[in-house]
Enzyme design. Structure first.
Site, PDB file in Angstrom:
ATOM      1  N   GLY A   1       0.274  -1.845   0.484  1.00  0.00           N
ATOM      2  CA  GLY A   1       0.080  -0.230  -0.012  1.00  0.00           C
ATOM      3  C   GLY A   1       1.006   1.300  -0.314  1.00  0.00           C
ATOM      4  O   GLY A   1       1.617   1.178   0.225  1.00  0.00           O
ATOM      5  N   ASN A   2       0.113   2.544   0.549  1.00  0.00           N
ATOM      6  CA  ASN A   2       1.009   3.933   0.178  1.00  0.00           C
ATOM      7  C   ASN A   2       0.460   4.488   1.127  1.00  0.00           C
ATOM      8  O   ASN A   2      -1.260   4.136   1.515  1.00  0.00           O
ATOM      9  CB  ASN A   2       1.082   4.365  -0.940  1.00  0.00           C
ATOM     10  CG  ASN A   2      -0.184   4.697  -1.416  1.00  0.00           C
ATOM     11  OD1 ASN A   2      -0.913   5.579  -1.448  1.00  0.00           O
ATOM     12  ND2 ASN A   2      -0.747   4.133  -2.931  1.00  0.00           N
ATOM     13  N   TYR A   3       1.036   5.855   1.648  1.00  0.00           N
ATOM     14  CA  TYR A   3       0.063   6.049   2.445  1.00  0.00           C
ATOM     15  C   TYR A   3      -0.076   7.581   2.630  1.00  0.00           C
ATOM     16  O   TYR A   3      -0.695   8.583   3.318  1.00  0.00           O
ATOM     17  CB  TYR A   3       2.007   7.386   3.417  1.00  0.00           C
ATOM     18  CG  TYR A   3       3.182   7.061   4.014  1.00  0.00           C
ATOM     19  CD1 TYR A   3       2.831   5.912   5.324  1.00  0.00           C
ATOM     20  CD2 TYR A   3       4.610   6.188   3.175  1.00  0.00           C
ATOM     21  CE1 TYR A   3       3.472   5.189   5.267  1.00  0.00           C
ATOM     22  CE2 TYR A   3       4.952   6.109   3.872  1.00  0.00           C
ATOM     23  CZ  TYR A   3       5.255   5.175   5.351  1.00  0.00           C
ATOM     24  OH  TYR A   3       5.768   4.508   5.768  1.00  0.00           O
TER      25      TYR A   3
ATOM     26  N   ALA B   1      -3.539   7.420  -5.444  1.00  0.00           N
ATOM     27  CA  ALA B   1      -2.369   7.232  -5.028  1.00  0.00           C
ATOM     28  C   ALA B   1      -2.177   6.000  -5.813  1.00  0.00           C
ATOM     29  O   ALA B   1      -2.433   4.942  -5.020  1.00  0.00           O
ATOM     30  CB  ALA B   1      -1.694   7.129  -4.368  1.00  0.00           C
TER      31      ALA B   1
END
Ligand code: CTP
Length: 399
Positions: free
Chosen positions: A207-209, A275
């Site tokens: 995943g990402n932030y 994102a």
């Protein structure tokens, strides 16, 4: 639509005054600040105290108060975003139409330059009489907005036209009318937001932030400007306040791709702020991957580039805006993405700017267009950044 609106609710002498209590309740529940003005005869039907308790504002009836101060009708009219006269009795309706002014409510009405909604309420024969019909037509000609009376059982026991529109219908009428005056009314907008999660096994993901805050704020701003918004978002812990936004929750880039491709053809405006993970594990393990004592290699394959796929099928009248998150050569990289993905504009965030980018509450953006013209904004709250982006969209649509 009604949150934060300043409304004068004018109540005149009709049995339907009791319905104005429910109307007031709906308006305050929707977040409006309501001041109730009554004609002296309206007091015969509902006690002012009921309205003042529910509106949390004093109810105004006379030009002066017992302590000798003046209820300034001009200030009241200027304060209001709009006025609702509900119920408008035959007597008040006639005075509104003909310019007679013998009470505070009438004086405020004649001082108003804001929209005035009028919900007539009277018995069948009165409502259908020629002079009442003439007065209603006159008010409509004077650009006052008539909320048509409804048909049904009347207080007299008769059945027919004349009863004041139900409070819920008045609210629907007004919100519908207000929406039409918004700059993006009739436009459909698609926004993507948040991260995507790419499954490694049943309990792990890449995943990402991204928090989704930027995309949610853009969706909110577009909806507040009247657009019909579809928000396709990855896993986030935030929500919107504008309940008109249609939210589609997805997890992976593939799911976001499917959903975007499905909805894009009907959109006028698309803002891709998600994102999206560029890579996903070639195969998600069916069972939880156990420690083996050895290093673990993950084989990653590329996800579809969603915005690029939309750019390929984009029609001339569709506005497609992407985001670019860069760490170096920001303008050059963002401008190359704009061209490669066939976007109308790209919103650049630099990870080198403190306070900008995913996760936080602030952002600093530069908008780059197809002619390579760029506009840089200050670091500000993501809600304000969303407002800058939507202002830019409005300018593009005017061109
Ligand atoms: N985007 C997308 N699908 C992807 C990756 C990105 O639709 N698989 C969109 C993003 O939502 C954004 C734009 O493409 O609007 C640019 O995203 P960004 O991550 O900055 O660039 P990438 O195209 O992924 O390129 P790179 O990661 O190599 O910089």
């Amino acid at each position: 639509m009604l949150a934060g609106k300043k409304i004068i609710l004018g109540v005149s002498g009709s049995i339907a005054a009791y319905k104005a209590v429910f109307l007031l309740r709906l308006l305050t529940k929707a977040g409006a600040d309501v001041k109730v003005l009554m004609t002296p005869s309206a007091k015969e039907f509902v006690a002012p105290l009921t309205f003042s308790a529910l509106s949390h504002n004093p109810v105004l009836i006379d030009f002066s108060t017992p302590d000798g101060s003046w209820n300034n009708h001009v200030d009241l009219a200027n304060w209001a975003d709009f006025i609702i006269l509900a119920p408008a009795s035959a007597n008040s309706l006639g005075k509104f139409a003909l310019g007679l002014c013998d009470n505070l409510l009438l004086a405020t009405f004649f001082s108003a330059s804001c929209p005035v909604y009028i919900a007539p309420a009277m018995d069948r024969e009165m409502y259908t009489s020629a002079s009442i019909k003439d007065n209603i037509a006159l008010l409509a000609k004077q650009k006052r907005i008539i909320i048509p009376s409804e048909e049904g059982e009347l207080a007299s026991g008769l059945h027919g036209e004349g009863r004041m529109a139900e409070p819920e219908n008045i609210v629907t009428f007004i919100t519908g009318h207000l929406a039409k005056s918004l700059p993006l009314y009739g436009k459909k907008a698609l926004v993507t937001a948040g991260p995507t999660y790419e499954a490694i096994d049943p309990v792990r993901f890449i995943g990402n932030y991204s928090s989704g805050k930027m995309g949610f704020a853009i969706a909110e701003e577009l909806a507040n400007k009247g657009a019909e918004v579809t928000l396709i978002h990855g896993p986030v812990s935030i929500t919107n306040t504008n309940s008109s936004i249609k939210k589609i929750s997805i997890t992976s880039a593939d799911e976001m791709y499917q959903s975007c491709v499905k909805h894009f053809p009907e959109m006028d405006i698309t803002v891709m702020s998600a994102a999206v993970a560029d890579y996903k594990p070639a195969k998600a393990a069916k069972e939880k991957i156990k420690k083996s004592g050895e290093n673990l290699q993950l084989d990653l394959i590329q996800n579809p580039d969603i915005v690029a796929a939309l750019g390929k099928v984009k029609k001339a009248k569709q506005l497609l805006i992407g985001f670019a998150l860069e760490t170096h050569d920001e303008l050059k990289n963002a401008s190359a993405k704009l061209k490669k993905k066939n976007l109308d504009a790209i919103v650049l965030n630099s990870m080198r700017t403190k306070g900008a980018g995913p996760g936080g509450d602030t952002n600093k953006i530069t908008i780059i267009d197809r002619q390579n013209k760029n506009t840089t904004f200050e670091l500000k709250a993501k809600t304000e950044v969303a407002s800058d982006i939507v202002t830019y969209i409005l300018k593009c649509l005017k061109k």
